[in-house]
Design a protein around this motif. Sequence first.
Motif, PDB file in Angstrom:
ATOM      1  N   PRO A 124       0.782  14.570  -2.994  1.00  0.00           N
ATOM      2  CA  PRO A 124       1.597  14.816  -1.799  1.00  0.00           C
ATOM      3  C   PRO A 124       3.055  14.390  -2.026  1.00  0.00           C
ATOM      4  N   ILE A 125       3.963  15.073  -1.372  1.00  0.00           N
ATOM      5  CA  ILE A 125       5.390  14.815  -1.555  1.00  0.00           C
ATOM      6  C   ILE A 125       5.992  14.382  -0.234  1.00  0.00           C
ATOM      7  N   THR A 126       6.891  13.404  -0.279  1.00  0.00           N
ATOM      8  CA  THR A 126       7.615  13.006   0.931  1.00  0.00           C
ATOM      9  C   THR A 126       8.802  13.953   1.076  1.00  0.00           C
ATOM     10  N   GLN A 182      -2.137   0.703  10.699  1.00  0.00           N
ATOM     11  CA  GLN A 182      -3.428   1.401  10.612  1.00  0.00           C
ATOM     12  C   GLN A 182      -4.235   0.976   9.405  1.00  0.00           C
ATOM     13  N   PRO A 198      -0.477   9.149   2.231  1.00  0.00           N
ATOM     14  CA  PRO A 198      -0.738   8.810   0.829  1.00  0.00           C
ATOM     15  C   PRO A 198      -1.882   9.654   0.265  1.00  0.00           C
ATOM     16  N   ASP A 216      -4.635   8.979  -1.058  1.00  0.00           N
ATOM     17  CA  ASP A 216      -6.040   8.578  -0.925  1.00  0.00           C
ATOM     18  C   ASP A 216      -6.610   8.873   0.461  1.00  0.00           C
ATOM     19  N   VAL A 217      -5.838   9.509   1.334  1.00  0.00           N
ATOM     20  CA  VAL A 217      -6.373   9.912   2.639  1.00  0.00           C
ATOM     21  C   VAL A 217      -6.115  11.404   2.826  1.00  0.00           C
ATOM     22  N   GLN A 225      12.029  12.530   2.553  1.00  0.00           N
ATOM     23  CA  GLN A 225      12.687  11.390   1.930  1.00  0.00           C
ATOM     24  C   GLN A 225      13.017  11.616   0.457  1.00  0.00           C
ATOM     25  N   ASP A 226      12.263  12.465  -0.200  1.00  0.00           N
ATOM     26  CA  ASP A 226      12.453  12.672  -1.632  1.00  0.00           C
ATOM     27  C   ASP A 226      13.740  13.450  -1.864  1.00  0.00           C
ATOM     28  N   GLN A 246       7.134   5.351  -1.390  1.00  0.00           N
ATOM     29  CA  GLN A 246       6.923   6.633  -0.707  1.00  0.00           C
ATOM     30  C   GLN A 246       6.312   6.429   0.664  1.00  0.00           C
ATOM     31  N   TYR A 247       5.231   5.630   0.701  1.00  0.00           N
ATOM     32  CA  TYR A 247       4.534   5.405   1.962  1.00  0.00           C
ATOM     33  C   TYR A 247       5.428   4.627   2.933  1.00  0.00           C
ATOM     34  N   TYR A 306       0.839  -1.199   0.000  1.00  0.00           N
ATOM     35  CA  TYR A 306       0.000   0.000   0.000  1.00  0.00           C
ATOM     36  C   TYR A 306       0.875   1.250   0.000  1.00  0.00           C
ATOM     37  N   TYR A 315       4.824  16.477   7.155  1.00  0.00           N
ATOM     38  CA  TYR A 315       4.204  15.168   7.309  1.00  0.00           C
ATOM     39  C   TYR A 315       3.576  14.678   5.994  1.00  0.00           C
ATOM     40  N   TYR A 316       3.807  13.393   5.701  1.00  0.00           N
ATOM     41  CA  TYR A 316       3.295  12.824   4.450  1.00  0.00           C
ATOM     42  C   TYR A 316       2.246  11.762   4.735  1.00  0.00           C
ATOM     43  N   ASP A 326       2.779   3.185  13.094  1.00  0.00           N
ATOM     44  CA  ASP A 326       1.532   3.531  12.409  1.00  0.00           C
ATOM     45  C   ASP A 326       1.236   2.597  11.242  1.00  0.00           C
ATOM     46  N   ASP A 361      -3.297  10.091  15.259  1.00  0.00           N
ATOM     47  CA  ASP A 361      -2.464   9.253  16.126  1.00  0.00           C
ATOM     48  C   ASP A 361      -1.000   9.377  15.760  1.00  0.00           C
ATOM     49  N   GLY A 362      -0.747   9.503  14.458  1.00  0.00           N
ATOM     50  CA  GLY A 362       0.639   9.562  14.010  1.00  0.00           C
ATOM     51  C   GLY A 362       1.412  10.667  14.670  1.00  0.00           C
TER      52      GLY A 362
END
Lengths: 434, 345
Positions: B200-202, A266, B179, B181-182, B205-206, A254-255, A250, B176-177, A263, B2-3
């Motif tokens: 969205p961009i990381t 989740q 995905p 779809d959220v 990390q990018d 990147q994720y 998922y 903060y990143y 996390d 929560d994150g």
Amino acid sequence: MRRLTRLLAAMAIVVLGVTACGTSNQASGKIGGTVHILGTWTGGEKDSFDAVMKPFTDQTGIKISFEATRDLDAILQTKIAAGNPPDVTGAPGIGTLIKLARAGKLPTLDDKLDVSALNANYGADWINLGKIDGKLYTLYAWASLKGLVWYDPKAFTAKGYQVPKTWDALITLQDKIKADGGKPWCVALESQASSGWPGSDWVKEIVLSQSGSTVYDSWWQGKTKWTSSEIKQAWTTWGKVLGTGDANVYGGAQYMVATTFGDGGQGLFTSPPKCYMFNQGSFITSFFDGYTPKPTAGTDYAVFALPDVNPANAGAHVVSGDAFVMTKDTPQSRALLKYLATAEAQDIWVKRGGGKIAINKQVSLSDYPDAISKSLAQVVVDTKIARYDAGDLMPSDMGKAYWGAVLKFVQNQGQLDAILADLDKTQVAAYAAP
Amino acid sequence: MDGSLGLIARLPALQVDWGTLVSVNLPTLLFVVLGVPLALVGYILGTDVLVRRLPKRSQPSVRPWVWVGPAILFVGLILVYPMVGTIVRSFFDRHGDKFVGLDNFRLMLTDNGVLIALRNNVYWLVLYTGLVLTFGLLLAFLADRVRYEKTVKTLIFMPMAISFVAMAVIWQFVYYYRPSDVPQTGTLNGILVNIFHGQPITWIQDTRFNNFALILIGVWGATGFAMVILSAALKGIPAELLEAARVDGANELTIFRRVILPLMMPTIVVVGTTMVIFALKAFDVVYVMTAGNYNTDILARRMYAELYSAGNNANASALAVILLLAVVPVLIFNLRQFRAVEERR
């Protein structure tokens, strides 16, 4: 002048009185004093550790002075180099401890613990894991289990998925989930200065289960190269789990790199699920407890052990644990280590949850707070081949390079050969040290 | 959310049990709080008695040395001695007993990771220094013209009082990143997705953005410092001078370029060189945010890793010497300028 003499006399009486109190304390079996502990626990884990320590302070009169740090290796080495070590250190990894023991900086425990009681209450594997060059240095109190796959049984039932018993069944399940339009896995690698370690768990679990304990041991000891066929095969096997371009995960790379390991689960609990499986150690339940809404063990999540890659190595598990070493030999630190080895001490944290599994065999399975932790404790009992987390056994710079390699690998699996060659370079330097 | 709560709980900070610490360390505390000032006063009074016994003529030449003596001793003990030790160690192997010449330097300067760290240090040097100076100057100039100057300056100076580690945590929320779809919870990605309808961009990390994202944190932290010093210099410019320029028909931009800027130059140079040294010393932000991963490493963090993770004194010393060599010219330049500014007063 007379007044001064009287004053001095009065002071002497006070001082003597205080000393007398001290002796009377000792007469009643209390040792008193303070034990300085260096550890990594904060928040809820620190509360649990405090709960474990309370009966100890009540029984012995020894006060606890606890210092927590997330950079334990650096702090411990600095304190020892400065001649100011803590009395007892509770470390999540033992690479640094091995180095310190070999340099003669740690007292051995063979003559300081009740070894016959230890032999009676501990599995031989767990005592052996605490030995360095044949001498006992480390005492384990709680274990945690790696290579566990967490899933939502409701989601599995809804789609008719079965818990895979073999590696092939796992790959088939992956393909099925994908064919149904879902994502098989959630993977989360972010962990600040230690980012990447959750992926290293995947690789080491595969190494042990695919190539066996001999290869595993020679690998963490620096004798098997990263570019060897066995280790490379473990990485490519993981690569197949992730899929080409991380298509099975998922959010993709990147994720993975941007999401904090805690996390990562989740996605299991959303509706519809973002992913169906999440591989993480037994401790992860304490993070599940922090999710909103809080998932319930058994109904919202269940767990199965990662299937054996090679059936010849069935029952092999990577474990880790809270390792306690004496960094300074004092009566208080001896008393503390003896206490931590007891079922009484270990039982306290087991009952409080948080995925801790007692190593002392006297702790009853009925003390585990829920069915899942009970089943994990059963897995620990049934484990045939227990190997300590390789990343923690490697020298610290090797371990960190390993984590960094994971981050590079998930971002571009095609780079694997270059990544492994770099790891070989680090291996040469890391193991050349004393 | 929560994150984000989890992030706070996992702050890599020391948590200390103060109650026990104080009760255990009370004697030490008393010694430091009472003993050290007593010893200092004793030293000053005691040595003065001794100096007064000397012949009258030599007293003035002896007294300064007596007073500066402890400072020289401490600087020698905790700065010069370790520095010399580090330089010596950089020429020996990691056990410190075999002379290896320039091997450590050769090894470090051919290492891919070190080369990336060097490149990033250059990024830091140029961008961090440049942006801090630009923003600092701009803010000093603008704040000078508004009624609520004090409030503005206090607000902008505030980040200076926050430790780098805490800053990193604050900026983790900004970068903060999640995905696509959220819903986004990070500030930057929230703006990017909701207003500009981008992906969205990381940020951390990018590798296209992360070095700049980290440098921006440093800039945010130091701009207030630069602003306060530059603002003091700005206020030191006599009003008659500016008035004279205005009477001569110069517009504000010309006044800024031809009058204010030249007069402020010495201060700008001092602040600039200080920032250059800060940039070379940068460590905390990178250590906390990425640990040097994703091509964001810098020399100071690599040095720390060589010393504490690898236990390799030789490599760590070599890196320390490289950093020292880079800082020394800036340091000398800085001192000269500082002296020039002092003389002009």
